[in-house]
Design an enzyme around this catalytic site. Structure first.
Site, PDB file in Angstrom:
ATOM      1  N   ASP A   5      33.416  31.496  -0.325  1.00  0.00           N
ATOM      2  CA  ASP A   5      34.284  30.271   0.176  1.00  0.00           C
ATOM      3  C   ASP A   5      35.645  30.155  -0.975  1.00  0.00           C
ATOM      4  O   ASP A   5      35.736  28.749  -0.902  1.00  0.00           O
ATOM      5  CB  ASP A   5      33.406  29.150   0.412  1.00  0.00           C
ATOM      6  CG  ASP A   5      32.624  29.591   1.489  1.00  0.00           C
ATOM      7  OD1 ASP A   5      32.828  30.379   2.401  1.00  0.00           O
ATOM      8  OD2 ASP A   5      31.358  29.041   1.227  1.00  0.00           O
ATOM      9  N   ARG A   6      36.093  31.029  -1.829  1.00  0.00           N
ATOM     10  CA  ARG A   6      37.224  30.522  -2.493  1.00  0.00           C
ATOM     11  C   ARG A   6      36.685  29.643  -3.677  1.00  0.00           C
ATOM     12  O   ARG A   6      37.679  29.339  -4.365  1.00  0.00           O
ATOM     13  CB  ARG A   6      38.225  30.146  -1.726  1.00  0.00           C
ATOM     14  CG  ARG A   6      39.094  31.132  -1.007  1.00  0.00           C
ATOM     15  CD  ARG A   6      38.868  32.647  -1.071  1.00  0.00           C
ATOM     16  NE  ARG A   6      39.686  33.652  -0.531  1.00  0.00           N
ATOM     17  CZ  ARG A   6      39.431  34.971  -0.304  1.00  0.00           C
ATOM     18  NH1 ARG A   6      38.114  35.010  -0.139  1.00  0.00           N
ATOM     19  NH2 ARG A   6      40.032  35.451   0.338  1.00  0.00           N
TER      20      ARG A   6
END
Ligand SMILES: Cc1cc2nc3c(=O)[nH]c(=O)nc-3n(C[C@H](O)[C@H](O)[C@H](O)COP(=O)(O)O)c2cc1C
Length: 215
Positions: free
Chosen positions: A193-194
């Protein structure tokens, strides 16, 4: 044929386990060696290929790939032509950044610092260890200058091969190594998710300080 995604559709969710500061070596060069070894063992093509960024006195920036050829107590060493575009920039502005994009491992390392020429004797030692063709190649090419055709290179290569037929190819004066003496080294590792992990080592009077940066 299957339709290929557009560039903007290329997307990958990184999924490495979070990287904890406690898992890092307090010395960034030792930490670099650990990650470098992992990149090598993972079979990354040319794990020692790095992007070298330099800028001239006006702040015009350029970058290119060069090969890391050594790490010592001062820093990170590469070899090149001392009259090339990069060398002219380094002369005007002796600072550089190096980037190892080990994307297959969801990792990158960025090193920034001062650039110094290494000792002539060290350049000579490395030059003499290169294969015959590479030593000749260093004479052929006035790196970064404009040439009329590939023929120019091939003709000159043949001439030099004959000239140095005994195998004794001296090092050209304008060829040698530079060392990037690190002032900062950042380790980046991809997360889901970055939420990537970034640790920045900065050199201080008392040693290296480690900070976690937002991804
Ligand atoms: C994989 C790879 C490795 C390279 N290694 C070197 C190197 O170690 N030294 C070098 O001078 N150029 C190397 N080059 C060529 C440089 O990227 C660049 O074209 C050349 O040094 C001229 O750069 P400049 O005009 O900015 O000075 C390499 C290129 C590639 C793609």
């Amino acid at each position: 044929m299957e339709s290929q995604p557009e560039i903007h559709e290329l997307r990958r969710n990184y999924k490495r386990d979070p990287l904890a500061e406690t898992a890092l070596n307090s010395d960034p060069v030792a930490q670099f060696r650990v990650w470098f070894e992992e990149a090598r063992v993972a079979g990354i093509l040319e794990p020692n290929a790095m992007t070298l960024g330099t800028a001239d006195a006006n702040g015009c920036v350029s970058c290119r790939t060069v090969l890391l050829k050594g790490i010592d107590e001062r820093g990170f060493v590469f070899f090149t032509n001392y009259e090339s575009r990069k060398a002219r920039q380094i002369e005007q502005n002796p600072r550089a950044a190096l980037l190892f994009p080990w994307v297959e491992l969801e990792r990158q390392v960025e090193i920034a610092g001062r650039v110094e020429k290494i000792a002539e004797s060290e350049s000579l030692e490395y030059f003499l260890s290169r294969p015959f063709g590479s030593r000749i190649g260093a004479w052929v090419s006035e790196q970064s200058s404009v040439i009329a055709s590939r023929d120019v290179l091939e003709t000159r290569f043949q001439e030099l091969k004959n000239e140095f037929a005994d195998g004794n190819v001296p090092k050209p004066k304008g060829w040698g190594g530079y060392c990037v003496v690190p002032e900062t080294i950042e380790f980046w590792q991809g997360g889901a998710d970055r939420l990537h992990d970034r640790f920045l080592y900065s050199r201080s009077d008392t040693g290296w300080k480690i900070s976690r940066l937002a991804p």
